[in-house]
Scaffold this motif. Sequence first.
Motif, PDB file in Angstrom:
ATOM      1  N   UNK A 464      -4.447  -0.281 -11.329  1.00  0.00           N
ATOM      2  CA  UNK A 464      -3.072  -0.586 -11.736  1.00  0.00           C
ATOM      3  C   UNK A 464      -2.234  -1.089 -10.569  1.00  0.00           C
ATOM      4  N   UNK A 465      -2.868  -1.435  -9.464  1.00  0.00           N
ATOM      5  CA  UNK A 465      -2.119  -1.918  -8.292  1.00  0.00           C
ATOM      6  C   UNK A 465      -2.386  -3.395  -8.025  1.00  0.00           C
ATOM      7  N   UNK A 466      -3.654  -3.765  -7.979  1.00  0.00           N
ATOM      8  CA  UNK A 466      -4.027  -5.166  -7.803  1.00  0.00           C
ATOM      9  C   UNK A 466      -4.841  -5.611  -9.015  1.00  0.00           C
ATOM     10  N   UNK A 467      -5.012  -6.905  -9.134  1.00  0.00           N
ATOM     11  CA  UNK A 467      -5.846  -7.423 -10.219  1.00  0.00           C
ATOM     12  C   UNK A 467      -7.312  -7.124  -9.919  1.00  0.00           C
ATOM     13  N   UNK A 468      -7.957  -6.455 -10.860  1.00  0.00           N
ATOM     14  CA  UNK A 468      -9.389  -6.174 -10.732  1.00  0.00           C
ATOM     15  C   UNK A 468     -10.165  -7.304 -11.392  1.00  0.00           C
ATOM     16  N   UNK A 618       3.183 -10.442  -0.848  1.00  0.00           N
ATOM     17  CA  UNK A 618       3.929  -9.303  -1.394  1.00  0.00           C
ATOM     18  C   UNK A 618       3.019  -8.405  -2.220  1.00  0.00           C
ATOM     19  N   UNK A 619       2.142  -9.001  -3.003  1.00  0.00           N
ATOM     20  CA  UNK A 619       1.249  -8.178  -3.811  1.00  0.00           C
ATOM     21  C   UNK A 619       0.225  -7.451  -2.949  1.00  0.00           C
ATOM     22  N   UNK A 620      -0.082  -8.003  -1.795  1.00  0.00           N
ATOM     23  CA  UNK A 620      -1.012  -7.312  -0.901  1.00  0.00           C
ATOM     24  C   UNK A 620      -0.368  -6.075  -0.283  1.00  0.00           C
ATOM     25  N   UNK A 621       0.957  -6.033  -0.259  1.00  0.00           N
ATOM     26  CA  UNK A 621       1.675  -4.852   0.244  1.00  0.00           C
ATOM     27  C   UNK A 621       1.883  -3.886  -0.914  1.00  0.00           C
ATOM     28  N   UNK A 731      -2.748   6.433   0.968  1.00  0.00           N
ATOM     29  CA  UNK A 731      -3.518   6.468   2.212  1.00  0.00           C
ATOM     30  C   UNK A 731      -2.627   5.970   3.344  1.00  0.00           C
ATOM     31  N   UNK A 732      -2.307   6.863   4.293  1.00  0.00           N
ATOM     32  CA  UNK A 732      -1.346   6.505   5.339  1.00  0.00           C
ATOM     33  C   UNK A 732      -1.866   5.399   6.254  1.00  0.00           C
ATOM     34  N   UNK A 733      -3.157   5.333   6.437  1.00  0.00           N
ATOM     35  CA  UNK A 733      -3.710   4.246   7.258  1.00  0.00           C
ATOM     36  C   UNK A 733      -3.432   2.903   6.596  1.00  0.00           C
ATOM     37  N   UNK A 734      -3.569   2.861   5.290  1.00  0.00           N
ATOM     38  CA  UNK A 734      -3.284   1.639   4.536  1.00  0.00           C
ATOM     39  C   UNK A 734      -1.793   1.325   4.573  1.00  0.00           C
ATOM     40  N   UNK A 735      -0.977   2.361   4.460  1.00  0.00           N
ATOM     41  CA  UNK A 735       0.474   2.161   4.528  1.00  0.00           C
ATOM     42  C   UNK A 735       0.855   1.585   5.887  1.00  0.00           C
ATOM     43  N   UNK A 736       0.319   2.168   6.947  1.00  0.00           N
ATOM     44  CA  UNK A 736       0.635   1.702   8.298  1.00  0.00           C
ATOM     45  C   UNK A 736       0.251   0.236   8.472  1.00  0.00           C
ATOM     46  N   UNK A 737      -0.908  -0.129   7.977  1.00  0.00           N
ATOM     47  CA  UNK A 737      -1.365  -1.517   8.062  1.00  0.00           C
ATOM     48  C   UNK A 737      -0.388  -2.451   7.342  1.00  0.00           C
ATOM     49  N   UNK A 738       0.064  -2.049   6.165  1.00  0.00           N
ATOM     50  CA  UNK A 738       0.955  -2.905   5.377  1.00  0.00           C
ATOM     51  C   UNK A 738       2.355  -2.963   5.990  1.00  0.00           C
TER      52      UNK A 738
END
Length: 1536
Positions: A464-468, A618-621, A731-738
Amino acid sequence: MIRKDSASVVSDCEDESNTIMGDQDDVQGEDLPPDIKDWSKQHVREWILKVKGVDDSVAEILYKEDINGPSLLLIDSTDLKTMGVTFGPAKLIIRAIDEVVKLQKEGSTSSTNFPGGPCKPYPFHSYHHAHRYRQDSILDVTESGALDFIEPCHEFKGFYNTPDESKMSKFTYEVLRFASACMNSRTNGTIHFGIGDKPDFKHGQVLGVVVGDKEAYVKGLKKATDRCFESKYKHIAHTCIKPPRFVGVLNNNWTSSDKCVIEVDIVPESKICENNFFQITLKELTRTQENMDTNNAKKEGIETVTTETNSLRLYIRDGGSCKNIRPKNQTPKSKKDWSDQFKDRVSQLSELRKKAEEKHLDVIKSSTQGSRLSHMITGGSPSLDKSHFQRYVIVTNKSHPIQLESLEFLVELNPTAVLDFDPESAKQGLQQYFEQQSTVNLHLPVKYKITEGVEDIASKLKLTRDTSWVFCNGGIENESPSDIDQWLKEKGESVRDVVSFLCRKDVLPNQRFLVIFLLLSTVSEKMDPLVEAFMTFYQGLKGTEQILCLCENENAFSSWKDLIEVRCGINISDRCIYELSFPEVNGTVLSLWSKNRTSRRFLPCGGESKVPLDKKVERSLDTLEVLCVNQCEGGNEDKLLKEENFYKGGKVSWWNFFFSEEPGSTPFIKRDKFDFIVNTVIPDLCSLTKACVLFHLMHVAGCGGTTLAMHTLWALRERFRCAVLKNSKADFAEVADQVVKLLMIDNKEQRPRLPVLLMIDDFDDMDKVFDLRQLIEKECAKKNIQSKAAQVILLNCMRSESPEPIPQTEDWVFIGNNLSDKEQRLFVNKLAEIEKTHRNAETFYGFMIMKTNFKPEYVKGVARNTLKSFSMNQKHAQLLAVLVLLDVYCKGSSLSISLCEEFLDLQPKPICGSVKVEDGFGKFSPLIARTVVEDKMVFEAVKIFHSSIAVHCLEELIKTHNVSKADITDFLLTTQKLYESTQGKDKLLQDVRHILVKRYSVEEVSQFSPLIQQIANETPGQEEIVLRNASKIFPKDAIVSQLLARYYYLKKKDFLEARVWALGARDLFKNSSYIADTAAQVIKHEMMNAISNYKEEPLSPDKLKSFLKMAQAAIEAFKETQNLAKKESIQRLNIKKDNRPFNVSGCLGEIQVGVLVIEVLEKTPIFSFHNFRHDILSEVLSGRLKLKDVEERDQKQERHWRYYSVLREFEDVLYNLKYRMKANLNLFENVYVNFDTRFGMKDSREQRTRAELSKCFEKYAKLFCKTEAAALWKEKNVPLWLKLHQARQSLEMLKADNFSGILSCLSNESSPAVENIAKLCRFVCEHNPTVTERINFVYVNVVLSCVKLGSQHIQPYQILISHLCQILREQIPLSDNLPLYFITVVLLWPHKNLHFQECAGLGKYISLMKIAYHSVMREVMNGKRPVLHFFLGKKQGYQQLVHFGEIKRCIMVRQDQFASVWENGKIWKEKKVKELLLRVTGKVKGDLILAYTCIPNLTVEVSPVFRSELRGRAQGTRVSFFIGFSMDGPLALDIN
């Protein structure tokens, strides 16, 4: 089987005999058997006669030798020479044999291919359609003559057996013959090259041909037209004969091939052809062919008519072929008569053609499918912004490049999933196009197979976040595509799994997602995978109401409709759009979005400029909600609806701020703290040098804290890149990257760079906030981001558990439940505006609660009036009670819309205007608000709109309606319908578990969750029923089983039942130290309970044995807990992502059992408490005195023999008791003195453990450290050994017998106590001390200098240094390495009064200290950070060391606030701190700094506390910093 093209037929009008013009490479007669093995010798002779370059006599030679087909295959050149065939003809025959065999093999392979299903021909007179053929499919048209002049006739040519050198002449010959026939017959027509015919193939079977130079065919046809048509008609011919079209041929598995079908359309329009008829001469085209075929014609006995090839021919369509009707050998009169007669016929044909054209033009396209498409794709909503459908699923097949530019609407729809049956989609298809503009996750269907929790799978897939993007026929991960007849067997099941997964009610919102079948290629076979996919969706969705089919044209629709009708028995016409082209579909769908949705969004950049935020970026964030400069501009949201939702208590949205800035609106209410935050706090944070800085906005729930934080972001959106973290559990690592990506968008070279202002909300643990900050710092360092100012500002909006105000600092702001006078006036004015535009303002409870300044009377009144009709027998009342209970005990809880609809039997439909979930709550609907939940999946839910309303509603249910908390909880746990497959099921289970398990306590011990404790207090006994029901909901949850074990041993004192649950928990989670601890606690509490219940004294031997047996079992259980805790800690240390600290409960438990053992033994007659027996017990438990010695000296030995008998059974426990207790006490001392929480935050659990340890240590010290030291010093005749023993006991009692205990005096700062320790240490060190005692002496002097510099008990600094250096020259036990090398590094840091030789080995000492640290502290260091005991000061001697307490005194804030000041680095800006500390210089070396010292050429490696402070600094860069000393080495702080 030998394949061949049909012979070219030239019709003769007089005798209707045909002149055979064989295919240029056709060396076989039509009467030859297809298999060479079936040839007779007559067949061989006929075949030889056709071989070019071979004389007829050779055929006779082979005939006389009886050479048939089988023997022909065995002949070689030698055999032919033996038979008298010369070398030249022999070579030609051998080559011809090889070619025949080759063709036979190819023909056999092709003929065994199962012909595909029917397919439509390429649209007539068109070049830009996406239509393609598939290998072996069958064109559903036949070779025919003129039909209605407009419907094209067709002619098929295999074109598979033609040599390359003859292909052009063959092509032009056949095209011009067909073209002239169509023109003379005035019918449209298409000739196809690469389409097979009987007998070798099915009629119309797609074969395809390989075309190297397509342009050559275009030019060749144009030249041939010029040569063959009469000059006066050349321009007409060029107009009627369209350029060749090359239609791609797909393999059977839908992959591209190098083949195509060459097609030429003939369009003889009446206005172009008029009444002319068209004769052609094929002389130029047939000359080459004549040369090739002369010998063959002679051999076949056919006379060649040279005059005919030179003459004009007039072709017409005669059935499925072309017929030359021009007479031969006519007289001039007969020729004129024939010409006049044919002109009349042509004139009639022209008139008929004209009428047919006019009739065709009169059919005007009339369609309402545009409006139907709009209605179906939105579910009846006026726009896609407000679409009834929350999610879209696309099912599609093979695309064509020309279609992609018309599929932009797919990107805007942002589909949840795409089921793509094109195996080349990622290389050259729809997925490649889509990924250029949006984010996608590529999957194979197998990932959707349910092997774990449904929501866990969806979370991993980011469904429900990105297109699968699901590749349903291979194409990624080396999975090969399947042919149509193999697909169902090889991939059908896994694709059905995908469809079934998507159709589950706990995956996508029930009735609120639309499945769009996008038919990019015509589906023409009943075995096509798209038909199977439709069938599965049809079954999963129980109908077609949630299905929309988009077909490119009516032909595609007809084929699709027929196939579905055959397969499913339904007519899907009303769910199909087929009269709109894809460009029209694209435009229609895009027009349904508001301007705000489709317009570009912008981010701020330096110099008040702006940069576009691409949709894909934007969608990648996906973990962030980005706030753009032009947020909301051009939108068409309903202002009144947005305001109503907010004022009722819903979460504020950007639209509320946007509407408040419109002309005529009252500005959004500014809270008193708003200006302070915007004008003071944020600018101050920007001045800090750390990459990521932190600001806390603490607020009482429901008091507007989140609104204030979002208001701050809105106000600063042009000065910062603002965003909100969507999910605090991401996932905080993913958040930090974005976050860093957001920072760097078109901002890489900008100086200074605009920082990111990130709002984080609803964190329940401050450590998590610091974790995120730390990861952002690491990401900045990883990306080598250089800057002298903060790059990311975290605005931490966190609920405060207490309504008591927190002192305000520059990075701590508190919002409580009390408005100022100014704020109250603003709310009054706003109410006046609201009442003008909203008729139902009285139901805006969220606003009114604040307007009334949070008066409980108002909230109680709302709860009382709304719940008047409450009855727990009604479904909507039951659901409200559940929502209320969850909200009170689990902040932020909610129930999904799907769950509510299912429970309330609302039966939603996939159309706008169907029943709303709010309506299902009836009179209680004003109490609920909609929200979007960001969890494992994203879904819509309802919640109680205000936390205070929930509290008072719960009170009202209890007092007025006699519904207890136990009743609601029991209903929640026993109503299975709440846990059926609906969206949000996992989130509900998490929340239910939370209210049962989560304990909240700051100051006092909390045995159970607030809910369980209150149920136990209000309805005693019901808590047991609740907990047992909980175990049924969570049968495999070890924590719930653990909870029941704790309940039974703490509350019920039913230790047998407790043991059952504890063992059950261990079976579920064998390697958890926390679960193991519970099993040990059961034994400990059973022992405690037995001791407290036993009142008789002295203790009986039987009871002694029982107690010691329990103690032994408890000690073993706690040891196991300790071992598991050590393993866990090492594992966490290795993975570096789990920051949970070492579990000390096993160590504490063993100490507590030791205390119980002491208490038990003191109740026995052997060790009854008086001085003499006390000393015996101390010696026995220390292992220095054996029981047999005690027994021998016991005057009452005979009376006590049973006690001694029992005690001897437990000698191991008794002799090691003090050692084990001391080891555990030392461990606690080492951990609590040398480690802090990772971010310096207050740990209430640690405080409670310390309090319990203090009690245990009192008991320990009373037994093992009892001394009369003061009296001993006065006695002159006391032996020295006894004085030393007593002195050591005194040091142990003062916790000064180890370095950690001495360092702890720095925080106590009691100078008399430290002086006493110094006095005792000095005395011990004067009489043959151990290495440990000598090291402790050094520590005592250093600590005393920090506490009371002028004390007379401090050794002169230089003498202490000499003492230390003397120790360093001796053999050091391993256990003393860490304390020795730490104090060595601290004291021998170079300064002017130190000799070079004393500090020359500093680098070695640092290395040895680190080795010792990681060896000794490895098991307890995870989740902790080493304490900086000392800092390097500006003065000399002892005053060179500044202890941590002095730093803290420089800034007067609370403990939790100090952590923030420390993390932000603001503490180093304090003037007092700068005056105390020495700033050291050095240069960067990798991740370290080489610190310069006052001694030339002596540099020391120093690690930065915050590695991000070295970000972007080149090797050798000169830096300055402060130095702090920890057990992990010297550390650099405030690096500039």
